[in-house]
Design an enzyme around this catalytic site. Structure first.
Site, PDB file in Angstrom:
ATOM      1  N   TYR A  19      44.689   0.013  -8.911  1.00 16.06           N
ATOM      2  CA  TYR A  19      44.175   1.375  -8.730  1.00 16.06           C
ATOM      3  C   TYR A  19      44.462   2.239  -9.945  1.00 16.06           C
ATOM      4  CZ  TYR A  19      42.361   0.670  -4.131  1.00 16.06           C
ATOM      5  OH  TYR A  19      41.568   0.231  -3.106  1.00 16.06           O
TER       6      TYR A  19
ATOM      7  N   HIS B 290      35.059   6.533   2.092  1.00 17.82           N
ATOM      8  CA  HIS B 290      36.145   5.597   1.788  1.00 17.82           C
ATOM      9  C   HIS B 290      37.274   6.250   0.995  1.00 17.82           C
ATOM     10  CE1 HIS B 290      33.026   2.122   2.323  1.00 17.82           C
ATOM     11  NE2 HIS B 290      33.450   2.595   3.457  1.00 17.82           N
TER      12      HIS B 290
ATOM     13  N   GLY C 221      22.116   2.458  -4.682  1.00 19.16           N
ATOM     14  CA  GLY C 221      23.217   1.780  -5.379  1.00 19.16           C
ATOM     15  C   GLY C 221      24.266   1.165  -4.487  1.00 19.16           C
TER      16      GLY C 221
ATOM     17  N   GLN D 237      30.133   5.973  -0.476  1.00 18.82           N
ATOM     18  CA  GLN D 237      31.190   4.971  -0.319  1.00 18.82           C
ATOM     19  C   GLN D 237      32.064   4.947  -1.571  1.00 18.82           C
ATOM     20  OE1 GLN D 237      29.219   1.184   1.493  1.00 18.82           O
ATOM     21  NE2 GLN D 237      27.618   2.411   0.551  1.00 18.82           N
TER      22      GLN D 237
ATOM     23  N   GLU E  17      18.515  -4.852  -6.829  1.00 15.53           N
ATOM     24  CA  GLU E  17      18.424  -6.074  -6.033  1.00 15.53           C
ATOM     25  C   GLU E  17      18.100  -5.765  -4.581  1.00 15.53           C
ATOM     26  OE1 GLU E  17      21.935  -8.481  -6.540  1.00 15.53           O
ATOM     27  OE2 GLU E  17      21.905  -8.060  -8.699  1.00 15.53           O
TER      28      GLU E  17
ATOM     29  N   VAL F  22      34.712   5.982  -4.423  1.00 18.34           N
ATOM     30  CA  VAL F  22      36.032   6.609  -4.378  1.00 18.34           C
ATOM     31  C   VAL F  22      36.367   7.233  -5.728  1.00 18.34           C
ATOM     32  CG1 VAL F  22      36.884   5.104  -2.538  1.00 18.34           C
ATOM     33  CG2 VAL F  22      37.108   4.358  -4.919  1.00 18.34           C
ATOM     34  N   ASP F  23      35.343   7.377  -6.595  1.00 23.43           N
ATOM     35  CA  ASP F  23      35.601   7.799  -7.970  1.00 23.43           C
ATOM     36  C   ASP F  23      35.518   9.304  -8.203  1.00 23.43           C
ATOM     37  OD1 ASP F  23      32.810   8.315  -8.016  1.00 23.43           O
ATOM     38  OD2 ASP F  23      32.375   6.343  -8.873  1.00 23.43           O
TER      39      ASP F  23
ATOM     40  N   ARG G 254      41.841   1.533 -12.445  1.00 23.74           N
ATOM     41  CA  ARG G 254      40.572   2.185 -12.064  1.00 23.74           C
ATOM     42  C   ARG G 254      40.668   3.706 -12.247  1.00 23.74           C
ATOM     43  NH1 ARG G 254      39.313   0.255  -6.236  1.00 23.74           N
ATOM     44  NH2 ARG G 254      37.282   1.197  -6.634  1.00 23.74           N
TER      45      ARG G 254
HETATM   46  P1  NAD Z   1      29.060  -3.013  -4.220  1.00 24.37           P
HETATM   47  O1  NAD Z   1      29.856  -3.309  -5.446  1.00 24.37           O
HETATM   48  O2  NAD Z   1      29.205  -3.867  -3.042  1.00 24.37           O
HETATM   49  O3  NAD Z   1      27.491  -3.066  -4.596  1.00 24.37           O
HETATM   50  C1  NAD Z   1      26.971  -2.460  -5.722  1.00 24.37           C
HETATM   51  C2  NAD Z   1      25.480  -2.381  -5.558  1.00 24.37           C
HETATM   52  O4  NAD Z   1      24.960  -1.615  -6.630  1.00 24.37           O
HETATM   53  C3  NAD Z   1      24.758  -3.728  -5.586  1.00 24.37           C
HETATM   54  O5  NAD Z   1      23.837  -3.777  -4.531  1.00 24.37           O
HETATM   55  C4  NAD Z   1      24.022  -3.717  -6.934  1.00 24.37           C
HETATM   56  O6  NAD Z   1      22.789  -4.392  -6.862  1.00 24.37           O
HETATM   57  C5  NAD Z   1      23.820  -2.250  -7.147  1.00 24.37           C
HETATM   58  N1  NAD Z   1      23.739  -1.842  -8.537  1.00 24.37           N
HETATM   59  C6  NAD Z   1      24.298  -2.409  -9.639  1.00 24.37           C
HETATM   60  N2  NAD Z   1      24.014  -1.689 -10.724  1.00 24.37           N
HETATM   61  C7  NAD Z   1      23.259  -0.647 -10.328  1.00 24.37           C
HETATM   62  C8  NAD Z   1      22.650   0.457 -10.983  1.00 24.37           C
HETATM   63  N3  NAD Z   1      22.792   0.645 -12.296  1.00 24.37           N
HETATM   64  N4  NAD Z   1      21.952   1.339 -10.238  1.00 24.37           N
HETATM   65  C9  NAD Z   1      21.805   1.177  -8.899  1.00 24.37           C
HETATM   66  N5  NAD Z   1      22.351   0.152  -8.228  1.00 24.37           N
HETATM   67  C10 NAD Z   1      23.064  -0.749  -8.930  1.00 24.37           C
HETATM   68  O7  NAD Z   1      29.337  -1.504  -3.876  1.00 24.37           O
HETATM   69  P2  NAD Z   1      29.163  -0.668  -2.528  1.00 24.37           P
HETATM   70  O8  NAD Z   1      27.915  -1.039  -1.846  1.00 24.37           O
HETATM   71  O9  NAD Z   1      29.419   0.741  -2.892  1.00 24.37           O
HETATM   72  O10 NAD Z   1      30.298  -1.109  -1.543  1.00 24.37           O
HETATM   73  C11 NAD Z   1      31.477  -1.619  -1.582  1.00 24.37           C
HETATM   74  C12 NAD Z   1      32.791  -0.863  -1.662  1.00 24.37           C
HETATM   75  O11 NAD Z   1      33.043  -0.737  -3.015  1.00 24.37           O
HETATM   76  C13 NAD Z   1      32.876   0.522  -1.144  1.00 24.37           C
HETATM   77  O12 NAD Z   1      33.780   0.528  -0.115  1.00 24.37           O
HETATM   78  C14 NAD Z   1      33.434   1.370  -2.308  1.00 24.37           C
HETATM   79  O13 NAD Z   1      34.529   2.131  -1.869  1.00 24.37           O
HETATM   80  C15 NAD Z   1      33.867   0.379  -3.298  1.00 24.37           C
HETATM   81  N6  NAD Z   1      33.681   0.658  -4.728  1.00 24.37           N
HETATM   82  C16 NAD Z   1      33.596   1.913  -5.220  1.00 24.37           C
HETATM   83  C17 NAD Z   1      33.408   2.116  -6.574  1.00 24.37           C
HETATM   84  C18 NAD Z   1      33.326   3.527  -7.098  1.00 24.37           C
HETATM   85  O14 NAD Z   1      33.868   4.441  -6.501  1.00 24.37           O
HETATM   86  N7  NAD Z   1      32.608   3.751  -8.198  1.00 24.37           N
HETATM   87  C19 NAD Z   1      33.299   1.047  -7.438  1.00 24.37           C
HETATM   88  C20 NAD Z   1      33.379  -0.243  -6.905  1.00 24.37           C
HETATM   89  C21 NAD Z   1      33.557  -0.415  -5.539  1.00 24.37           C
END
Ligand code: NAD
Ligand code: ZN
Length: 246
Positions: free
Chosen positions: A70, A122, A189, A104, A217, A106-107, A73
């Site tokens: 964490y 989240h 996303g 979802q 995707e 957390v950033d 991150r």
């Molecule tokens: P995930 O990592 O499961 O999925 C990411 C999705 O984003 C995929 O479907 C992918 O195809 C898509 N993607 C990739 N690049 C993209 C782009 N440039 N534009 C649009 N879409 C794009 O993430 P999720 O669905 O948010 O879920 C999983 C968990 O991950 C959540 O609980 C969340 O808390 C956590 N998470 C959060 C962060 C963050 O806060 N930035 C980062 C990673 C994971």
């Protein structure tokens, strides 16, 4: 009778004409800012899968390891900026009567971009939460590992929801209300494999909303979408809102 499938232009019209919009966002929205997604190619850290580290079990077994992840991150987030997709969503809110953004992520980037009616399903990794008294504190750069509560001295954990944990009920309920009444639901996303967050998209579809998905995707929510844009978040928002917003 008109049987041609709805197009991107229909999605654009629906979004710009709607007075009730609900958005579900995921890690893909922050990808263009340089924040890795969980299920993408950058999903491994020191050979651990993100899905395995973001669990109560991992924290019980090795709290320092989980905290180090964490902290890494946290440092990424401190150095990046919201991108044009975050900004477009904040802008869309200002021109919509009833707008709810459920994330979802957390950033904290949606908040930094100016989104107001925002629910972080989240949690947020910029804060710690005391394991004894629940006190929330903002983490400072180079915070000690593990951080301790400045009220009671007990160990604090990241203020996020781990796989298998309950969501904050008020935030999830706000999501149910917003997706239940939305004219347009935008799913952007997210891999849509984490429940119950993904259920919000199905709820909107069941209630007859125009559901737009933006994702490079296909996802489990794609069959529920009225229009799917196979695009990254910035390009997809641009296709929907035009250059005047971005
Ligand atoms: P995930 O990592 O499961 O999925 C990411 C999705 O984003 C995929 O479907 C992918 O195809 C898509 N993607 C990739 N690049 C993209 C782009 N440039 N534009 C649009 N879409 C794009 O993430 P999720 O669905 O948010 O879920 C999983 C968990 O991950 C959540 O609980 C969340 O808390 C956590 N998470 C959060 C962060 C963050 O806060 N930035 C980062 C990673 C994971
Ligand atoms: Zn405490």
């Amino acid at each position: 009778m008109n049987d041609t499938p709805p197009t991107r232009a229909d999605a654009r019209r629906a979004l710009l004409g709607a007075s009730r919009i609900a958005v579900l966002s995921g890690a893909g929205v922050s990808a263009a800012s340089g924040v890795p997604t969980f299920r993408g190619p950058d999903g491994l850290w020191r050979n651990h899968r993100a899905q395995d580290l973001a669990t109560p079990d991992a924290y019980r077994r090795d709290p320092l390891l989980v905290w180090e992840w964490y902290q890494m991150r946290f440092h990424i987030i401190a150095e990046v900026e919201p991108n044009a997709a975050h900004v477009a969503l904040a802008e869309l809110e200002t021109r919509t009567d009833d707008f709810t953004l459920v994330t979802q992520n957390v950033d904290g980037l949606h908040e930094r971009a100016g989104s107001q009616n925002l629910y972080e399903l989240h949690g947020n990794l910029t804060k710690s939460r005391c394991e004894a008294c629940g006190y929330l504190e903002s983490l400072e750069p180079d915070f000690p590992l593990p951080p301790h509560c400045s009220r009671c001295g007990a160990r604090a954990r990241p203020n996020v929801v781990w796989f298998g944990e309950m969501l904050p009920q008020d935030a999830f309920q706000a999501g149910i209300d917003a997706f239940g009444r939305a004219e347009v639901a935008l799913i952007i996303g997210t891999s849509a494999v984490v429940e119950p967050a993904a259920s919000l998209g199905r709820l909107a579809a069941r209630e007859g909303a125009f559901v737009i998905e933006i994702n490079p995707e296909q996802t489990p929510l794609t069959p529920f979408a009225t229009v799917s844009l196979r695009a990254d978040a910035v390009t997809g928002m641009k296709q929907l809102l035009g250059d005047n917003v971005l």
